[in-house]
Design a protein around this motif. Structure first.
Motif, mmCIF file in Angstrom:
data_model
loop_
_atom_site.group_PDB
_atom_site.id
_atom_site.type_symbol
_atom_site.label_atom_id
_atom_site.label_comp_id
_atom_site.label_asym_id
_atom_site.label_seq_id
_atom_site.Cartn_x
_atom_site.Cartn_y
_atom_site.Cartn_z
ATOM 1 N N ILE A 35 0.790 -1.194 0.043
ATOM 2 C CA ILE A 35 -0.107 -0.011 -0.181
ATOM 3 C C ILE A 35 0.925 1.190 -0.016
ATOM 4 O O ILE A 35 0.481 2.184 -1.079
ATOM 5 C CB ILE A 35 -0.952 -0.115 1.169
ATOM 6 N N TYR B 89 0.959 4.157 -2.923
ATOM 7 C CA TYR B 89 0.670 5.818 -2.711
ATOM 8 C C TYR B 89 1.799 6.385 -2.968
ATOM 9 O O TYR B 89 1.416 7.572 -3.372
ATOM 10 C CB TYR B 89 -0.008 5.724 -1.220
ATOM 11 N N GLY C 217 -9.020 6.465 -3.621
ATOM 12 C CA GLY C 217 -8.396 6.699 -2.482
ATOM 13 C C GLY C 217 -7.778 8.223 -2.432
ATOM 14 O O GLY C 217 -7.802 8.834 -1.455
ATOM 15 N N VAL D 6 -2.273 6.376 4.636
ATOM 16 C CA VAL D 6 -1.857 5.089 4.180
ATOM 17 C C VAL D 6 -1.697 4.296 5.344
ATOM 18 O O VAL D 6 -1.944 2.975 5.247
ATOM 19 C CB VAL D 6 -0.361 5.280 3.695
ATOM 20 N N LYS E 6 -5.113 2.542 5.907
ATOM 21 C CA LYS E 6 -5.486 1.643 4.663
ATOM 22 C C LYS E 6 -4.615 0.290 5.375
ATOM 23 O O LYS E 6 -5.272 -0.774 5.129
ATOM 24 C CB LYS E 6 -4.851 2.294 3.563
ATOM 25 N N ASP F 32 -6.595 -1.432 8.152
ATOM 26 C CA ASP F 32 -7.694 -1.765 7.648
ATOM 27 C C ASP F 32 -7.468 -3.223 7.196
ATOM 28 O O ASP F 32 -8.277 -4.505 7.238
ATOM 29 C CB ASP F 32 -8.627 -0.896 6.720
ATOM 30 N N GLU G 197 -10.122 10.224 8.077
ATOM 31 C CA GLU G 197 -9.574 10.097 6.656
ATOM 32 C C GLU G 197 -7.840 10.028 6.892
ATOM 33 O O GLU G 197 -7.304 9.063 6.287
ATOM 34 C CB GLU G 197 -9.852 11.061 5.691
#
Length: 360
Positions: free
Chosen positions: A67, A71, A101, A185, A188, A191, A294
């Motif tokens: 990830i 990004y 995203g 990030v 994410k 998660d 966020e």
């Protein structure tokens, strides 16, 4: 007492972590690994590490580390062809369709900017002038600063929710997501790990953005111990310990990255109104965040830093699920009320706890 030490990139770290606690463990931890799965990658200009104690989660750890790599390619302003670079180059020309995203990330930055409290996501023209933290960092001239200041205004961002496009309406305007992307990030990654069944672990993005998953491997009554480094000398020993479980820890400080010119140290945290780094009494601020947004505190920590200790402390007190440790340039430490039993000052020769009411 057994400890887990995470190795970070030299000098930039304001944190150390340990899986230890003075409390007795009550949870059966026999299903956890004694030696955790520990993998890392260097990307986003920093060292990203994932540590997991749950058995059989090697694939989840590997996938989580993809990830930040993804990004970095999407959001870096230092790489030609990235999505943000494409948006910036098309400022005043046309909208650019973006990854969902990244769209949400820019919206979060816009919302922080709209508070008008010293944060602006379109600060790119200014950061590219100073380039603090890069080999070509320099103090720009006043005329250069005056030239770019009119280009900094979050209102230049135009969103199209249906088409998922971002348009910078002012030619020369530039986004810079560096202040918010790590927290985004990190969430994410967390998660993904939780969906894969991870219950105990750490996601660490360069030590400025850390998420501890669950409690430490000692049990559900044992939080992780997070050592906060001396912001005056991040290579020195810790100045305090913060206890956290299933929470995000985020820091901003003047000695993470700086430029020294004629004996004066300029922080990398720039004021979009003046064009110069913020110059107030904060040496570092560490946020402890429960819940989720966020960017999970990245934008918030920059915004709070801009306020200075007194106003920043008062702002934090009004927020739900956020606590903070302020360290000022006089080595006074101020903790918000919710950290009364979650923070311990360990370096008492140099630092002392202060009373926020003594500040004007």
């Amino acid at each position: 007492m057994k400890k887990l030490t995470l190795l970070f990139v030299a000098g930039l770290s304001l944190f150390t972590l340990a899986a230890c606690s003075s409390k007795d463990a009550t949870k059966d931890t026999r299903h956890l690994l004694k030696t955790p799965i520990n993998k890392d990658v260097t990307t986003m200009g920093t060292f990203v590490q994932v540590t997991v104690y749950d058995k059989g989660k090697e694939r989840a750890v590997t996938d989580a580390l993809k990830i930040p790599v993804e990004y970095n390619k999407l959001t870096t302003v230092n790489q030609t062809g990235s999505l943000v670079d494409t948006i910036n180059k098309n400022a005043g020309i046309k909208p650019i369709k973006v990854d969902p995203g990244v769209y949400n990330l820019i919206k979060a930055g816009y919302n922080y900017s709209a508070k008008n409290l010293g944060y602006d996501i379109t600060i790119g023209p200014l950061t590219s002038l100073w380039n603090i933290g890069m080999p070509n960092a320099r103090k720009p001239s006043q005329s250069e600063i005056d030239h770019v200041l009119p280009l900094i205004n979050y209102k230049y961002i135009e969103f199209d929710n249906k088409a998922q496009t971002i348009y910078l309406t002012q030619k020369g305007a530039k986004l810079d997501l560096g202040s918010i992307v790590k927290g985004f990030v990190a969430m994410k990654m967390v998660d993904l790990l939780k969906k894969e069944g991870v219950t105990t672990g750490i996601v660490n993005l360069g030590s400025s953005s850390i998420y501890v998953i669950g409690h430490s491997p000692r049990g559900d009554e044992s939080p992780w111990s997070i050592g906060i480094k001396d912001p005056n000398d991040p290579t020195a020993k810790q100045m305090g310990i913060l206890y956290a479980a299933n929470q995000h820890v985020n820091t901003s400080g003047i000695y993470e990255r700086y430029l020294e010119v004629d004996g004066h140290k300029y922080s990398h945290i720039l004021n979009p109104k003046t064009g110069y780094p913020f110059d107030n009494d904060i040496a570092s601020i560490t946020l402890l965040i429960s819940g989720k947004d966020e960017t999970n505190g990245d934008g918030l920590s920059t915004l709070i830093y801009a306020m200075g200790t007194k106003k920043g402390y008062e702002y934090i007190e009004k927020l739900k699920n956020v606590q903070a440790v302020f360290v000022d340039k006089d080595n006074k430490v101020y903790i918000t009320p919710g950290l009364k039993d979650k923070f311990k000052l360990t370096e008492t020769k140099t630092f002392e706890l202060g009373n926020i009411n003594d500040l004007k």
